[in-house]
Design an enzyme around this catalytic site. Structure first.
Site, short mmCIF file in Angstrom:
data_model
loop_
_atom_site.label_atom_id
_atom_site.label_comp_id
_atom_site.label_asym_id
_atom_site.label_seq_id
_atom_site.Cartn_x
_atom_site.Cartn_y
_atom_site.Cartn_z
N ASP A 128 4.86 4.78 8.32
CA ASP A 128 4.90 4.22 6.96
C ASP A 128 4.82 4.69 5.45
OD1 ASP A 128 4.34 1.68 5.84
OD2 ASP A 128 2.60 0.78 5.69
N ASP A 156 5.32 2.92 2.54
CA ASP A 156 4.21 2.70 1.50
C ASP A 156 2.79 2.16 1.52
OD1 ASP A 156 4.87 0.76 -0.65
OD2 ASP A 156 4.98 -1.09 0.06
#
Length: 138
Positions: free
Chosen positions: A18, A20
């Site tokens: 991921d 973020d």
């Protein structure tokens, strides 16, 4: 480095990261964009006194971890402000939940361009080690 990681190529085809909060530290940029959005909105629509968006407390309580439009609704509800939901296609100047969300997205992208974003070096090192070992990453 990879010897410390228990990811077997025989058990896994690839590793997905991921962006973020795992590869990059974007929470500060998101918080700044939320603050700019809500402070401008509240200043424009208040009848005098208004309480600024707290980019730590309000951010965690109302918007962090929520989809953008849900964060808008959550914060506005906390301030007893109701807006029509609108549509995700609303322009950033629309006085709707979606319009504000799209404006926040513009602020976020502008801040990314101006400030850049910090990366988590240990994650970058892990990605490089995985790739060096022939593991696919995304």
């Amino acid at each position: 480095m990879l010897s410390d990681v228990f990811i077997s190529k025989s058990d896994h085809d690839a590793v997905i990261f991921d962006l973020d909060g795992v590869v990059t530290r974007t929470a500060k940029v998101h918080a700044a964009a939320w603050k700019k959005l809500f402070d401008e909105y509240l200043a424009k629509h208040s009848q005098g006194k208004w309480q600024p968006f707290d980019d730590e407390v309000d951010y965690r309580r109302y918007v962090d971890g929520k989809p953008r439009y849900d964060g808008i609704k959550s914060f506005l509800n906390a301030r007893n402000i109701e807006l029509p939901y609108g549509s995700p296609q609303d322009g950033p100047d629309a006085e709707t939940v979606c319009g504000l969300g799209n404006r926040k997205n513009q602020f976020f992208h502008r801040l990314l361009e101006e400030r850049g974003v910090e990366v988590f070096e240990p994650t970058i090192a892990l990605i490089r080690a995985l790739r060096s070992a022939g593991m696919k990453t995304a």
